[in-house]
Design an enzyme around this catalytic site. Structure first.
Site, PDB file in Angstrom:
ATOM      1  N   HIS A  98       0.783  -1.234   0.000  1.00 41.15           N
ATOM      2  CA  HIS A  98       0.000   0.000   0.000  1.00 41.15           C
ATOM      3  C   HIS A  98       0.819   1.290   0.000  1.00 41.15           C
ATOM      4  O   HIS A  98       0.339   2.314  -0.462  1.00 41.15           O
ATOM      5  CB  HIS A  98      -1.034   0.012   1.141  1.00 41.15           C
ATOM      6  CG  HIS A  98      -0.513   0.414   2.478  1.00 41.15           C
ATOM      7  ND1 HIS A  98       0.034  -0.476   3.371  1.00 41.15           N
ATOM      8  CD2 HIS A  98      -0.446   1.623   3.091  1.00 41.15           C
ATOM      9  CE1 HIS A  98       0.398   0.164   4.453  1.00 41.15           C
ATOM     10  NE2 HIS A  98       0.125   1.452   4.314  1.00 41.15           N
ATOM     11  N   GLU A 119       3.548   5.351  -3.211  1.00 41.37           N
ATOM     12  CA  GLU A 119       3.719   6.664  -2.556  1.00 41.37           C
ATOM     13  C   GLU A 119       5.180   6.921  -2.159  1.00 41.37           C
ATOM     14  O   GLU A 119       5.668   8.033  -2.276  1.00 41.37           O
ATOM     15  CB  GLU A 119       2.820   6.706  -1.320  1.00 41.37           C
ATOM     16  CG  GLU A 119       2.493   8.097  -0.854  1.00 41.37           C
ATOM     17  CD  GLU A 119       1.372   8.072   0.187  1.00 41.37           C
ATOM     18  OE1 GLU A 119       0.228   7.797  -0.188  1.00 41.37           O
ATOM     19  OE2 GLU A 119       1.681   8.302   1.373  1.00 41.37           O
ATOM     20  N   ASP A 120       5.862   5.899  -1.692  1.00 41.87           N
ATOM     21  CA  ASP A 120       7.165   6.122  -1.038  1.00 41.87           C
ATOM     22  C   ASP A 120       8.379   5.470  -1.705  1.00 41.87           C
ATOM     23  O   ASP A 120       9.490   5.575  -1.175  1.00 41.87           O
ATOM     24  CB  ASP A 120       7.102   5.612   0.416  1.00 41.87           C
ATOM     25  CG  ASP A 120       6.095   6.389   1.258  1.00 41.87           C
ATOM     26  OD1 ASP A 120       5.802   7.541   0.908  1.00 41.87           O
ATOM     27  OD2 ASP A 120       5.603   5.836   2.260  1.00 41.87           O
TER      28      ASP A 120
HETATM   29  P1  NDP Z   1       2.405  13.209   8.490  1.00 43.62           P
HETATM   30  O1  NDP Z   1       1.146  13.473   9.199  1.00 43.62           O
HETATM   31  O2  NDP Z   1       2.306  12.978   7.049  1.00 43.62           O
HETATM   32  O3  NDP Z   1       3.238  12.000   9.187  1.00 43.62           O
HETATM   33  C1  NDP Z   1       2.574  10.910   9.601  1.00 43.62           C
HETATM   34  C2  NDP Z   1       2.684   9.814   8.568  1.00 43.62           C
HETATM   35  O4  NDP Z   1       4.018   9.289   8.577  1.00 43.62           O
HETATM   36  C3  NDP Z   1       1.777   8.680   8.912  1.00 43.62           C
HETATM   37  O5  NDP Z   1       0.525   8.881   8.312  1.00 43.62           O
HETATM   38  C4  NDP Z   1       2.529   7.477   8.386  1.00 43.62           C
HETATM   39  O6  NDP Z   1       2.172   7.350   7.022  1.00 43.62           O
HETATM   40  C5  NDP Z   1       4.004   7.874   8.475  1.00 43.62           C
HETATM   41  N1  NDP Z   1       4.781   7.370   9.646  1.00 43.62           N
HETATM   42  C6  NDP Z   1       6.045   6.911   9.604  1.00 43.62           C
HETATM   43  N2  NDP Z   1       6.493   6.595  10.810  1.00 43.62           N
HETATM   44  C7  NDP Z   1       5.495   6.836  11.689  1.00 43.62           C
HETATM   45  C8  NDP Z   1       5.382   6.670  13.104  1.00 43.62           C
HETATM   46  N3  NDP Z   1       6.372   6.220  13.871  1.00 43.62           N
HETATM   47  N4  NDP Z   1       4.233   7.026  13.688  1.00 43.62           N
HETATM   48  C9  NDP Z   1       3.214   7.495  12.938  1.00 43.62           C
HETATM   49  N5  NDP Z   1       3.259   7.669  11.578  1.00 43.62           N
HETATM   50  C10 NDP Z   1       4.407   7.331  10.955  1.00 43.62           C
HETATM   51  O7  NDP Z   1       3.396  14.307   8.855  1.00 43.62           O
HETATM   52  P2  NDP Z   1       4.204  15.268   7.991  1.00 43.62           P
HETATM   53  O8  NDP Z   1       5.495  15.416   8.654  1.00 43.62           O
HETATM   54  O9  NDP Z   1       4.211  14.881   6.576  1.00 43.62           O
HETATM   55  O10 NDP Z   1       3.304  16.600   8.230  1.00 43.62           O
HETATM   56  C11 NDP Z   1       2.067  16.789   7.599  1.00 43.62           C
HETATM   57  C12 NDP Z   1       1.050  17.624   8.413  1.00 43.62           C
HETATM   58  O11 NDP Z   1       1.416  17.831   9.779  1.00 43.62           O
HETATM   59  C13 NDP Z   1       0.848  18.991   7.837  1.00 43.62           C
HETATM   60  O12 NDP Z   1      -0.342  18.974   7.052  1.00 43.62           O
HETATM   61  C14 NDP Z   1       0.674  19.924   9.026  1.00 43.62           C
HETATM   62  O13 NDP Z   1      -0.661  20.415   9.088  1.00 43.62           O
HETATM   63  C15 NDP Z   1       0.907  19.069  10.218  1.00 43.62           C
HETATM   64  N6  NDP Z   1       1.861  19.703  11.154  1.00 43.62           N
HETATM   65  C16 NDP Z   1       1.462  19.947  12.429  1.00 43.62           C
HETATM   66  C17 NDP Z   1       2.322  20.520  13.359  1.00 43.62           C
HETATM   67  C18 NDP Z   1       1.864  20.749  14.757  1.00 43.62           C
HETATM   68  O14 NDP Z   1       2.678  21.012  15.617  1.00 43.62           O
HETATM   69  N7  NDP Z   1       0.592  20.649  15.055  1.00 43.62           N
HETATM   70  C19 NDP Z   1       3.680  20.885  12.972  1.00 43.62           C
HETATM   71  C20 NDP Z   1       4.026  20.565  11.629  1.00 43.62           C
HETATM   72  C21 NDP Z   1       3.127  19.998  10.766  1.00 43.62           C
HETATM   73  P3  NDP Z   1       2.287   5.974   6.160  1.00 43.62           P
HETATM   74  O15 NDP Z   1       1.156   5.088   6.480  1.00 43.62           O
HETATM   75  O16 NDP Z   1       2.222   6.521   4.755  1.00 43.62           O
HETATM   76  O17 NDP Z   1       3.612   5.409   6.522  1.00 43.62           O
HETATM   77 ZN    ZN Z   2       0.661   3.166   5.527  1.00 38.77          ZN
END
Ligand code: NDP
Ligand code: ZN
Length: 186
Positions: A61, A65-66
């Protein structure tokens, strides 16, 4: 069945090779492949999903994307149905991060049953990771925002698998409680 198992392990091997060298964002720096393996584990052992195409798509999945995996390569090796489910759960990289998050909420109700089940497990896996191994530097506020966004996405995926939905709801309740406790300690 043997044929299905053969394809499922072929997909596990394909995903492991594609995600080689990638790690999860958490402090334990787990190999990335742990996550698709957890998603397929949840589908089979919590959701009782037996459909081979769903399980194969779960393993693959995050490859489009990655990694350098393509829809065409996946369709060639695993068939059109698997490729289409993988594409349903692949974010459009032309969008900004905020737009992608909004798109996931809006698209959720329109996904296939296979993609809906997969996506509930994807959110379960990520929220469990956030509780056990949060990405480096994520504040309490950011973790809570992720859980609340995950809930909004999953609300659009409901009605396909009661066991997975119950598991998700229990996890979200625990996650919010744990995050709240940490906030109180700060
Ligand atoms: P993401 O929300 O995209 O990062 C989470 C994603 O990373 C998950 O959906 C997962 O996707 C993957 N992942 C990999 N390792 C882990 C782990 N250990 N735990 C959980 N998820 C993991 O973050 P981004 O850094 O890309 O930032 C995107 C959003 O974050 C922005 O839209 C912004 O609004 C918000 N943001 C909020 C801040 C705040 O302080 N509130 C600060 C900065 C940004 P997968 O299933 O694809 O692996
Ligand atoms: Zn995933």
């Amino acid at each position: 069945m043997k044929n299905d198992l053969g394809k499922i392990f072929q997909a596990a091997s394909y995903a492991a090779k594609k995600h080689i060298g990638q790690t999860r964002k958490g402090k334990d720096e787990a190999p990335y492949i742990n996550h698709p393996l957890e998603v397929v584990n949840l589908l089979t052992n919590v959701g009782n999903v037996e459909d081979a195409n769903t399980l194969i798509a779960a393993l693959l999945h995050d490859t489009v994307e990655d990694t350098d995996a393509t829809r065409e390569e996946i369709a060639g090796q695993f068939g059109e149905k698997v490729a289409s489910v993988v594409m349903e759960v692949t974010d459009d990289k032309r969008l900004t991060k905020a737009e992608r998050k909004q798109a996931q909420i809006e698209h959720a109700p329109h996904l296939s049953t296979e993609a809906k089940q997969l996506k509930i497990c994807d959110k379960i896996s990520n929220i469990s990771d956030i509780m056990k191994n949060p990405p480096d530097g994520w504040s309490v506020k950011r973790r809570l925002e992720y859980v609340e966004w995950g809930e909004k996405v999953v609300n659009g995926l409901r009605g396909v698998n009661e066991d997975l939905e119950k598991h998700f709801d229990k996890l979200v309740a625990e996650a919010k409680e744990k995050i709240q406790e940490e906030e109180d300690e700060e």
